[in-house]
Design an enzyme around this catalytic site. Structure first.
Site, short mmCIF file in Angstrom:
data_model
loop_
_atom_site.label_atom_id
_atom_site.label_comp_id
_atom_site.label_asym_id
_atom_site.label_seq_id
_atom_site.Cartn_x
_atom_site.Cartn_y
_atom_site.Cartn_z
N ASP A 115 0.87 -1.17 0.00
CA ASP A 115 0.00 0.00 0.00
C ASP A 115 0.92 1.23 0.00
OD1 ASP A 115 -2.31 1.66 0.42
OD2 ASP A 115 -1.80 1.72 2.55
N ASP A 159 -0.13 5.03 1.02
CA ASP A 159 -0.33 6.00 2.10
C ASP A 159 -0.23 5.33 3.47
OD1 ASP A 159 -1.02 8.37 0.47
OD2 ASP A 159 -2.71 7.13 -0.13
N ASP A 216 -1.64 -0.57 6.06
CA ASP A 216 -1.89 0.04 7.38
C ASP A 216 -3.35 -0.06 7.80
OD1 ASP A 216 -3.14 3.24 7.07
OD2 ASP A 216 -2.58 2.10 5.30
#
Length: 433
Positions: free
Chosen positions: A16, A18, A315
């Protein structure tokens, strides 16, 4: 079933963007997101100006990770591993035990528990798991909106949820980055160094080493191509695509894992999505949307392994970890900022980050505060069910050998740099890491 995990054994490795591969300055990024939404609602929906008061100035800030927003009772709740609601807040005020028992009956059981544990982590207008740094912005805003609406006369009740989703659409709409009408995007364009950390050399070296080992590397982000390029250009510089075998933006996770949508070609020169559908993915290509099923078939082909072992770093439990494991049976590395409170983790939490990530009102992130205190929190149970290991940052993992053997999550194991003692404690914000 192997009790240990190693990147050496993986054939394809995905990231991922961000808050995973690209780290944000949490305090400024969360405040910017809050202001982008709040100021829109003040101007367009006539909410009181206090809605836009700075997040960190709020003495009653009750946010922490792993909370469920229960739309029926309009409350943020912390459950234990058995689904009992042990803590709850309405707006920015904690709810007493007696009030919780009125809302959830004598056994204080949350009716959404089973669905969330089974992997359905949100249901629009019904409940929503708040588990990542993006949610943090929304939690504070929604809490204030509910309090404001509760104090209005019945004749002038605000339509909180409709306003809330309209504000999100305005601030993060696909066309907003290039259109110049989003405060969030315009500020990130003008001052990226205020909100983003540069990628450290140890991560770049590690990514190159993984490719040299024959691993297929992919970037998979829900951010749109223009925003993704802006962030990656700043964090990695403009050669960032050379670190990956394929890039996928606008993935709309968790939809990417749950539904079948065609891939669209991204024009890297003009940084825009073309109407052209990609029938086949090509190495070094850049695509948008798509589905995990098609990607996985290509990962098998590119790696030359019919049973390719894939690991994905993310996250968000809701958008990354649960669907990657549940729908694809990928290994899942959970990037958990709270673990930066632990001794030995890189990039220790700042005072502001501690205020945002931990809550005295809700108590320890991974432990229940009921009874003997031996029961885990629901969030802990969810992490240990779906994630393979939990890391404080990609940088921490990049500092270890590729063939390092990690203990899998379960019974307190699998958290790095070690057993998460600080985030098992009550009143963490009074402790020094």
């Amino acid at each position: 079933f192997c009790t240990m995990f190693s990147l050496k054994e993986c054939d394809a490795i995905g990231f991922d963007m961000d808050h995973t591969l690209c780290r944000y300055v949490l305090s400024t990024q969360i405040e910017l997101g809050h202001q982008a939404l709040a100021q829109y609602l003040v101007k367009e929906k006539k909410y009181p100006k206090r809605l836009a008061d700075p997040v960190l100035d709020d003495p009653n800030l009750v946010y922490c990770g792993g909370l469920l927003f229960d739309g029926q009772h309009k409350a943020l709740v912390k459950m234990d591993e058995n689904g009992k609601v042990e803590k709850a807040a309405f707006g920015t005020e904690m709810i007493s035990d007696s009030e919780i028992s009125k809302l959830y009956s004598s056994d204080m059981y949350c009716s959404h528990y089973s669905k969330v544990l089974s992997g359905t982590l949100s249901e629009k207008g019904v409940y929503h798991l708040h588990d990542n740094n993006f949610d943090m912005t929304l939690t504070v805003l929604l809490s204030r909106m509910m309090e404001i609406a509760e104090k209005q006369n019945n004749e002038t009740k605000l339509n909180v949820f409709a306003d809330f989703y309209e504000g999100i659409s305005h601030a993060w709409d696909a066309a907003s980055f290039s259109g110049g009408n989003s405060m969030f995007f315009e500020e990130l364009k003008s001052n990226p160094g205020k909100y983003l950390h540069k990628c450290p050399d140890v991560v770049k070296t590690w990514l190159k080493a993984l490719k040299a080992e024959g691993k297929v590397l992919f970037l998979l982000t829900s951010s749109h191509c223009d925003f993704a390029k802006h962030v990656m250009d700043y964090c990695f510089e403009d050669d960032w695509r050379s670190y990956f075998d394929v890039v996928i933006s606008k993935a709309k996770k968790p939809r990417f894992f749950n539904e079948q949508f065609p891939f669209k070609v991204v024009d890297p020169d003009h940084v825009c999505e073309l109407a052209t559908e990609a029938l086949e993915l090509e190495l070094n290509g850049w695509y948008s949307e798509g589905s995990s099923h098609v990607l996985h078939e290509h990962l098998k082909k590119w790696s030359g392994k019919e049973s390719a072992k894939v690991v994905y770093f993310g996250d968000s439990v809701k958008s990354d970890i649960v669907p990657a494991k549940q729908k694809c049976d990928w290994e899942a590395v959970y990037i958990m900022d709270a673990l930066r409170a632990e001794k030995g983790a890189l990039n220790p939490l700042s005072g502001h980050e501690k205020s945002l990530l931990f809550s005295e009102g809700f108590g320890p992130l991974l432990k229940s505060t009921n009874g003997t205190g031996t029961c885990n929190s629901f969030f802990c149970k969810l992490i240990e069910k779906y994630a393979t290991i939990a890391m404080p940052s990609v940088e921490y993992m990049a500092s270890l050998p590729i063939d390092f053997q990690y203990s899998r999550l379960g019974n307190g194991n699998g958290y790095y740099p070690g057993k998460p003692n600080n985030i098992l404690k009550q009143n963490y914000r009074l402790q020094e890491s």
